[in-house]
Design a protein around this motif. Structure first.
Motif, PDB file in Angstrom:
ATOM      1  N   GLU A 282      -3.164   7.006   6.639  1.00  9.61           N
ATOM      2  CA  GLU A 282      -4.068   6.914   5.493  1.00  9.61           C
ATOM      3  C   GLU A 282      -4.529   5.466   5.299  1.00  9.61           C
ATOM      4  O   GLU A 282      -5.711   5.209   5.034  1.00  9.61           O
ATOM      5  N   ILE A 283      -3.601   4.511   5.439  1.00  7.65           N
ATOM      6  CA  ILE A 283      -3.974   3.096   5.328  1.00  7.65           C
ATOM      7  C   ILE A 283      -4.991   2.738   6.406  1.00  7.65           C
ATOM      8  O   ILE A 283      -5.977   2.041   6.150  1.00  7.65           O
ATOM      9  N   LEU A 284      -4.744   3.223   7.621  1.00  3.40           N
ATOM     10  CA  LEU A 284      -5.668   2.964   8.723  1.00  3.40           C
ATOM     11  C   LEU A 284      -7.055   3.514   8.408  1.00  3.40           C
ATOM     12  O   LEU A 284      -8.075   2.847   8.642  1.00  3.40           O
ATOM     13  N   ALA A 285      -7.116   4.732   7.884  1.00  2.20           N
ATOM     14  CA  ALA A 285      -8.405   5.345   7.557  1.00  2.20           C
ATOM     15  C   ALA A 285      -9.146   4.526   6.501  1.00  2.20           C
ATOM     16  O   ALA A 285     -10.364   4.306   6.608  1.00  2.20           O
TER      17      ALA A 285
ATOM     18  N   SER B 168      -3.582  12.683  -1.102  1.00  3.87           N
ATOM     19  CA  SER B 168      -4.135  11.338  -1.017  1.00  3.87           C
ATOM     20  C   SER B 168      -3.430  10.396  -1.995  1.00  3.87           C
ATOM     21  O   SER B 168      -3.166  10.758  -3.148  1.00  3.87           O
ATOM     22  N   ALA B 169      -3.143   9.193  -1.521  1.00  9.66           N
ATOM     23  CA  ALA B 169      -2.545   8.175  -2.395  1.00  9.66           C
ATOM     24  C   ALA B 169      -3.616   7.442  -3.184  1.00  9.66           C
ATOM     25  O   ALA B 169      -3.305   6.772  -4.181  1.00  9.66           O
ATOM     26  N   PHE B 170      -4.869   7.532  -2.750  1.00 10.53           N
ATOM     27  CA  PHE B 170      -5.954   6.791  -3.398  1.00 10.53           C
ATOM     28  C   PHE B 170      -6.204   7.333  -4.804  1.00 10.53           C
ATOM     29  O   PHE B 170      -6.545   8.499  -4.984  1.00 10.53           O
ATOM     30  N   GLY B 171      -6.002   6.499  -5.796  1.00 10.25           N
ATOM     31  CA  GLY B 171      -6.201   6.887  -7.184  1.00 10.25           C
ATOM     32  C   GLY B 171      -5.016   7.573  -7.820  1.00 10.25           C
ATOM     33  O   GLY B 171      -4.984   7.762  -9.041  1.00 10.25           O
TER      34      GLY B 171
ATOM     35  N   LEU C 118       0.810  -1.220   0.000  1.00  8.41           N
ATOM     36  CA  LEU C 118       0.000   0.000   0.000  1.00  8.41           C
ATOM     37  C   LEU C 118       0.842   1.268   0.000  1.00  8.41           C
ATOM     38  O   LEU C 118       0.297   2.372  -0.042  1.00  8.41           O
ATOM     39  N   LYS C 119       2.152   1.140   0.097  1.00 10.05           N
ATOM     40  CA  LYS C 119       3.017   2.311  -0.018  1.00 10.05           C
ATOM     41  C   LYS C 119       2.847   2.910  -1.396  1.00 10.05           C
ATOM     42  O   LYS C 119       2.580   2.183  -2.367  1.00 10.05           O
ATOM     43  N   PRO C 120       2.984   4.227  -1.568  1.00 13.04           N
ATOM     44  CA  PRO C 120       3.512   5.213  -0.626  1.00 13.04           C
ATOM     45  C   PRO C 120       2.478   5.790   0.341  1.00 13.04           C
ATOM     46  O   PRO C 120       2.756   6.793   1.004  1.00 13.04           O
TER      47      PRO C 120
ATOM     48  N   THR D 169      -5.083   2.176 -10.777  1.00 16.82           N
ATOM     49  CA  THR D 169      -6.287   1.470 -10.332  1.00 16.82           C
ATOM     50  C   THR D 169      -5.935   0.320  -9.392  1.00 16.82           C
ATOM     51  O   THR D 169      -6.654   0.054  -8.421  1.00 16.82           O
ATOM     52  N   GLY D 170      -4.838  -0.369  -9.669  1.00 13.94           N
ATOM     53  CA  GLY D 170      -4.439  -1.509  -8.842  1.00 13.94           C
ATOM     54  C   GLY D 170      -4.165  -1.107  -7.409  1.00 13.94           C
ATOM     55  O   GLY D 170      -4.595  -1.790  -6.466  1.00 13.94           O
ATOM     56  N   HIS D 171      -3.461   0.003  -7.248  1.00 13.10           N
ATOM     57  CA  HIS D 171      -3.146   0.486  -5.900  1.00 13.10           C
ATOM     58  C   HIS D 171      -4.422   0.906  -5.169  1.00 13.10           C
ATOM     59  O   HIS D 171      -4.593   0.616  -3.968  1.00 13.10           O
ATOM     60  N   ALA D 172      -5.339   1.570  -5.881  1.00 12.61           N
ATOM     61  CA  ALA D 172      -6.607   1.973  -5.277  1.00 12.61           C
ATOM     62  C   ALA D 172      -7.412   0.745  -4.849  1.00 12.61           C
ATOM     63  O   ALA D 172      -8.041   0.731  -3.776  1.00 12.61           O
ATOM     64  N   ALA D 173      -7.378  -0.304  -5.682  1.00 10.80           N
ATOM     65  CA  ALA D 173      -8.088  -1.540  -5.340  1.00 10.80           C
ATOM     66  C   ALA D 173      -7.495  -2.200  -4.097  1.00 10.80           C
ATOM     67  O   ALA D 173      -8.228  -2.754  -3.272  1.00 10.80           O
ATOM     68  N   LEU D 174      -6.182  -2.135  -3.972  1.00 11.26           N
ATOM     69  CA  LEU D 174      -5.539  -2.701  -2.784  1.00 11.26           C
ATOM     70  C   LEU D 174      -5.949  -1.945  -1.528  1.00 11.26           C
ATOM     71  O   LEU D 174      -6.171  -2.543  -0.470  1.00 11.26           O
ATOM     72  N   LEU D 175      -6.040  -0.611  -1.626  1.00 10.52           N
ATOM     73  CA  LEU D 175      -6.494   0.172  -0.475  1.00 10.52           C
ATOM     74  C   LEU D 175      -7.933  -0.202  -0.102  1.00 10.52           C
ATOM     75  O   LEU D 175      -8.274  -0.324   1.078  1.00 10.52           O
ATOM     76  N   ALA D 176      -8.769  -0.394  -1.110  1.00 15.48           N
ATOM     77  CA  ALA D 176     -10.152  -0.799  -0.829  1.00 15.48           C
ATOM     78  C   ALA D 176     -10.207  -2.211  -0.247  1.00 15.48           C
ATOM     79  O   ALA D 176     -11.106  -2.530   0.542  1.00 15.48           O
TER      80      ALA D 176
END
Length: 350
Positions: free
Chosen positions: A38-41, A204-207, A31-33, A211-218
């Protein structure tokens, strides 16, 4: 035959749950960077989404009205949500900054901390072997403090926060799915507000990383919920004593990942400290199994003096009670350590 199948399935569910919690250090670096907060949220927001979907499937909503009418219980849940937020945030930060081994130590010593809290806060009585285990655990912390050049604060905060969380969960006495829903509902608005603020600030790192990184955050919601589902399935199929022993799989896997995969340093003094912790846990486990055997023998002797039908009922009830006490000793009160019943959430704190 059906019972054996159920127990075998429960064992597999338990291994799956604790195996996933043990392997979770492989997930957070993906999930970096994104930073730990942010990961917790994201974990809080997406966990609520997953839990709401699960509640829609099982159609369990009646507990909400009952809970809203109990301000004291709501306060305890809010406090539990705060404590587990600290635990989650520190664990994610620890993994992503190269402290996997020290984080695993926190969950190794958690049963010892839980037992100590039971004595200090609940007035519980310990057997001599349990006193010896807590003493060996305290010596281990001293040895590790020398080895690290400072107290192993990551391990201690993880252990004490999770033990406190377990104590609060024990007082709340709410089902696992319902409890997680209540906690994430409390966490949701602050977490969502933080993510909106990050987005507005352009941080924000989301998006921002595909797309792959955003999916991992979700997917943090699934990473939280799926092991809990497996744990709940295991808890209703296998004895509490088995769950009390299975809980050690997660920190063992985390410890091995820290050394073998992340190549973290393990100088001799750290090996010595971990060795003392494992000795303390061995004493707890041995004492729990010995107590369970004695209890079963006493139950059988007591049942022999009763009529056959009453004897079966008495022996079964006594054996279940002893198994619960045995698991509690091995886990430092099973429910509080997250291994006692399906009412606990996130036993590995991962």
């Amino acid at each position: 035959m059906e019972t054996k199948k159920e127990q075998r399935a429960g064992l597999l569910y338990g291994i799956g749950a604790y195996g996933m919690w043990g392997a979770v250090p492989l997930f957070w670096p993906l999930l970096k960077p994104a930073g730990a907060i942010e990961i917790l949220a994201h974990r809080m927001v997406w966990s609520l989404v997953v839990v709401v979907v699960a509640l829609l499937v099982v159609r369990r909503w009646g507990w909400i009205r009952e809970l809203l009418g109990q301000p004291r219980k709501l306060g305890l849940i809010a406090l539990a949500a705060t404590v587990i937020s600290v635990n989650w945030a520190l664990y994610i930060w620890s993994v992503n900054t190269g402290h996997v081994v020290e984080a695993s130590l926190g969950y190794f010593i958690n049963p010892l901390v839980t037992i100590a809290m039971g004595v200090l806060l609940l007035g519980e009585r310990m057997r001599p072997v349990q006193w010896a285990a807590v003493g060996v655990g305290a010596a281990a912390v001293v040895v590790l403090a020398v080895g690290y050049g400072q107290p192993p604060w990551i391990s201690l905060v993880l252990a004490f926060s999770f033990a406190t969380y377990g104590l609060l969960k024990k007082k709340v006495n709410l089902g696992g799915l319902e409890s997680l829903a209540a906690e994430t509902a409390i966490q949701f608005l602050p977490a969502l507000g933080y993510l909106v603020w990050l987005g507005a600030a352009g941080s924000s790192a989301f998006g921002a990383h595909g797309t792959g990184h955003a999916a991992l955050l979700a997917a943090t919601g699934l990473v939280t919920a799926v092991p809990l589902v497996c744990f709940g399935a295991a808890a209703i199929r296998v004895p509490l004593s088995t769950l009390g022993l299975l809980q050690y799989l997660a920190p063992v896997f985390q410890f091995l990942l820290g050394i073998v995969y992340f190549h973290e340093a393990m100088p001799p003094e750290r090996w010595a400290g971990f060795g003392l912790v494992w000795l303390a846990l061995s004493l707890l486990t041995w004492d729990a199994l010995r107590t369970a055997r004695k209890g079963r023998r006493a139950a059988l002797l007591a049942a022999a003096a009763l009529p056959p039908e009453a004897a079966d009922v008495a022996a079964g009830a006594a054996e279940a009670q002893v198994a619960e006490k045995g698991a509690g000793a091995a886990a430092g009160t099973a429910e509080a350590a997250g291994a006692g019943t399906a009412k606990a959430s996130d036993p590995a704190g991962a």
